[in-house]
Scaffold this motif. Structure first.
Motif, PDB file in Angstrom:
ATOM      1  N   SER A 117      46.933  39.393  36.834  1.00 47.86           N
ATOM      2  CA  SER A 117      47.945  39.286  37.887  1.00 47.86           C
ATOM      3  C   SER A 117      48.529  40.646  38.233  1.00 47.86           C
ATOM      4  CB  SER A 117      49.075  38.337  37.456  1.00 47.86           C
ATOM      5  OG  SER A 117      49.696  38.813  36.272  1.00 47.86           O
ATOM      6  N   ASN A 118      49.005  40.759  39.459  1.00 53.13           N
ATOM      7  CA  ASN A 118      49.586  41.991  39.983  1.00 53.13           C
ATOM      8  C   ASN A 118      51.040  42.087  39.529  1.00 53.13           C
ATOM      9  OD1 ASN A 118      50.781  43.999  41.617  1.00 53.13           O
ATOM     10  ND2 ASN A 118      49.279  43.655  43.223  1.00 53.13           N
ATOM     11  N   GLY A 119      51.277  42.899  38.502  1.00 47.38           N
ATOM     12  CA  GLY A 119      52.622  43.009  37.943  1.00 47.38           C
ATOM     13  C   GLY A 119      53.635  43.536  38.934  1.00 47.38           C
ATOM     14  N   SER A 139      57.221  41.958  30.602  1.00 50.42           N
ATOM     15  CA  SER A 139      56.755  42.751  29.468  1.00 50.42           C
ATOM     16  C   SER A 139      55.625  42.051  28.716  1.00 50.42           C
ATOM     17  CB  SER A 139      57.913  43.044  28.503  1.00 50.42           C
ATOM     18  OG  SER A 139      58.468  41.834  28.022  1.00 50.42           O
ATOM     19  N   LEU A 140      55.680  40.713  28.630  1.00 50.78           N
ATOM     20  CA  LEU A 140      54.614  39.969  27.959  1.00 50.78           C
ATOM     21  C   LEU A 140      53.401  39.800  28.873  1.00 50.78           C
ATOM     22  CD1 LEU A 140      53.988  38.513  25.280  1.00 50.78           C
ATOM     23  CD2 LEU A 140      54.781  36.404  26.344  1.00 50.78           C
ATOM     24  N   LEU A 141      53.649  39.751  30.170  1.00 47.88           N
ATOM     25  CA  LEU A 141      52.550  39.545  31.109  1.00 47.88           C
ATOM     26  C   LEU A 141      51.584  40.722  31.133  1.00 47.88           C
ATOM     27  CD1 LEU A 141      54.475  37.983  34.133  1.00 47.88           C
ATOM     28  CD2 LEU A 141      53.222  36.820  32.323  1.00 47.88           C
ATOM     29  N   ALA A 142      52.005  41.846  30.564  1.00 48.20           N
ATOM     30  CA  ALA A 142      51.113  42.999  30.497  1.00 48.20           C
ATOM     31  C   ALA A 142      49.859  42.685  29.676  1.00 48.20           C
ATOM     32  CB  ALA A 142      51.842  44.196  29.891  1.00 48.20           C
ATOM     33  N   LEU A 143      49.903  41.619  28.876  1.00 46.84           N
ATOM     34  CA  LEU A 143      48.735  41.235  28.077  1.00 46.84           C
ATOM     35  C   LEU A 143      47.556  40.811  28.946  1.00 46.84           C
ATOM     36  CD1 LEU A 143      50.399  39.227  25.157  1.00 46.84           C
ATOM     37  CD2 LEU A 143      49.138  41.377  24.959  1.00 46.84           C
ATOM     38  N   ASN A 144      47.814  40.371  30.181  1.00 46.04           N
ATOM     39  CA  ASN A 144      46.672  39.966  31.006  1.00 46.04           C
ATOM     40  C   ASN A 144      46.109  41.128  31.820  1.00 46.04           C
ATOM     41  OD1 ASN A 144      48.136  40.238  33.426  1.00 46.04           O
ATOM     42  ND2 ASN A 144      48.461  38.050  33.685  1.00 46.04           N
ATOM     43  N   THR A 262      45.951  38.858  42.016  1.00 43.15           N
ATOM     44  CA  THR A 262      44.992  39.650  41.245  1.00 43.15           C
ATOM     45  C   THR A 262      45.425  41.099  41.320  1.00 43.15           C
ATOM     46  OG1 THR A 262      43.149  38.173  41.783  1.00 43.15           O
ATOM     47  CG2 THR A 262      42.582  40.375  41.002  1.00 43.15           C
ATOM     48  N   ALA A 263      45.510  41.774  40.188  1.00 40.77           N
ATOM     49  CA  ALA A 263      45.950  43.167  40.168  1.00 40.77           C
ATOM     50  C   ALA A 263      44.794  44.114  40.441  1.00 40.77           C
ATOM     51  CB  ALA A 263      46.574  43.500  38.811  1.00 40.77           C
ATOM     52  N   GLY A 264      45.145  45.287  40.959  1.00 42.70           N
ATOM     53  CA  GLY A 264      44.133  46.292  41.219  1.00 42.70           C
ATOM     54  C   GLY A 264      43.386  46.710  39.967  1.00 42.70           C
ATOM     55  N   ASN A 265      44.070  46.689  38.806  1.00 41.51           N
ATOM     56  CA  ASN A 265      43.387  47.127  37.590  1.00 41.51           C
ATOM     57  C   ASN A 265      42.310  46.148  37.130  1.00 41.51           C
ATOM     58  OD1 ASN A 265      44.797  45.043  36.117  1.00 41.51           O
ATOM     59  ND2 ASN A 265      46.537  46.414  35.914  1.00 41.51           N
ATOM     60  N   ALA A 266      42.303  44.931  37.693  1.00 42.80           N
ATOM     61  CA  ALA A 266      41.265  43.961  37.318  1.00 42.80           C
ATOM     62  C   ALA A 266      39.886  44.404  37.779  1.00 42.80           C
ATOM     63  CB  ALA A 266      41.591  42.584  37.909  1.00 42.80           C
ATOM     64  N   VAL A 267      39.849  45.355  38.733  1.00 43.06           N
ATOM     65  CA  VAL A 267      38.560  45.839  39.211  1.00 43.06           C
ATOM     66  C   VAL A 267      37.773  46.519  38.095  1.00 43.06           C
ATOM     67  CG1 VAL A 267      39.306  48.151  39.911  1.00 43.06           C
ATOM     68  CG2 VAL A 267      37.472  47.033  41.156  1.00 43.06           C
ATOM     69  N   ALA A 268      38.472  46.982  37.060  1.00 41.99           N
ATOM     70  CA  ALA A 268      37.788  47.645  35.940  1.00 41.99           C
ATOM     71  C   ALA A 268      37.215  46.659  34.937  1.00 41.99           C
ATOM     72  CB  ALA A 268      38.762  48.577  35.221  1.00 41.99           C
TER      73      ALA A 268
END
Length: 321
Positions: A117-119, A139-144, A262-268
């Motif tokens: 997810s897009n934090g 802070s916990l959502l950073a796990l995804n 969907t977060a941009g970092n999911a592209v990795a």
């Protein structure tokens, strides 16, 4: 020239624009940057190292000191997001055609996009519609962020016999160790967390460009429409699931819906998964562009969906009065 500001006007632009630029160069001028030494190591072959450093910086943002209601809300959002994304991923594997795709989508892309997810978008939406403990749940959502939850889902599918290849303990550790190192550093030293937070944003365009240098532009066209569909699925299925679960718990349901992105970092993630298990290497390029398209789609669509849900709740409240 205000290059950064111009890129940021496009949702996910810091990731999407370098990715597309890299894919364009790789398609039409494939040898332009393949000249060896530092140039090739950074712009062509550097995605693995850059992603590893990005994961370390991301891990530092995971705050283990969050408790109470914020922890409960964060854990709920994390669980709902993963369950829905993993469920659709499993359906995709079960119904995939001979080409390994379902509705034109790579199952790997579905799991990677729908469990992440897009934090920044979550914080922006919750800052407008939520409370302090809703914002603290981030802070916990950073796990995804990153490939961890995607690997968990794929490992389960492998154990069930739906996915070829399994992740060993060594595979998990090799991908998770940068995250764990960052998490330890960030929780031991707040200044280190702030220092590494700058790296999270700074690294995205560089590893996105390097990933683009491994993608043929024809794959962008092939994955574009599928990626838009994936973004729509992410908003309406994971966002609605979060909305309903939060409503059931008696919390603000808008906060639950704010995770439908969907977060941009999911592209990795597809590249990280392929690095840990070579059986995913052939599908990783298509999955990457579909996740990228999902990122842009959800950034546009989720705020509109949230606005619709807010007005719907306001109408219901007015009718009760």
């Amino acid at each position: 020239m205000r290059i950064k500001r111009a890129m940021e006007r496009i949702p996910g632009g810091l990731m999407v624009i370098p990715l597309l630029l890299g894919a364009f160069i790789n398609t039409f001028f494939p040898d332009l940057l393949r000249i060896g030494n530092f140039t090739q190591q950074l712009f062509v072959d550097g995605s693995g190292t850059l992603i590893a450093l990005f994961l370390l910086c991301t891990g530092a943002q995971i705050n283990l000191r969050s408790f109470g209601v914020s922890l409960a809300k964060g854990a709920t959002l994390l669980t709902v997001k993963w369950v829905v994304g993993a469920a659709f991923g499993l359906i995709a594997y079960l119904l995939a055609g001979p080409d390994g795709l379902w509705l034109g989508l790579a199952p790997l892309a579905i799991v990677a996009a729908m469990t992440n997810s897009n934090g920044g978008l979550y914080v922006a939406l919750v800052g407008q519609y939520g409370k302090e403990d809703d914002r603290a749940a981030y802070s916990l959502l950073a796990l995804n962020d990153g490939p961890f939850l995607t690997m968990v889902a794929l490992a389960l599918f492998g154990a069930m016999g739906f996915v070829e290849g399994m992740f060993s303990i060594k595979d998990f550790i090799s991908v998770l160790l940068p995250i764990l190192v960052g998490m330890v550093l960030g929780n031991l030293d707040e200044e280190m967390r702030s220092f590494l937070a700058k790296g999270s944003d700074m690294l995205i365009p560089f590893f996105a460009f390097a990933l683009g240098m491994g993608i043929d532009f024809a794959k962008i066209v092939e994955g574009g429409l599928g990626g838009i569909l994936l973004g729509i699925m992410t908003v309406f299925f994971t966002g609605t699931a979060g909305y309903l679960v939060f409503k059931w718990f008696g919390w603000n349901p808008i906060v639950g819906a704010a995770e439908g992105s969907t977060a941009g970092n999911a592209v990795a993630t597809p590249a990280a998964i392929a690095a840990a298990n070579a059986s995913f290497a052939s599908i990783a390029p298509l999955a990457t562009v579909q996740v990228a398209a999902s990122t842009v789609t959800t950034a546009f669509l989720l705020p509109l969906y949230i606005a619709f849900l807010v007005k719907r709740l306001e109408r219901k409240a007015a009718m009760k009065k």
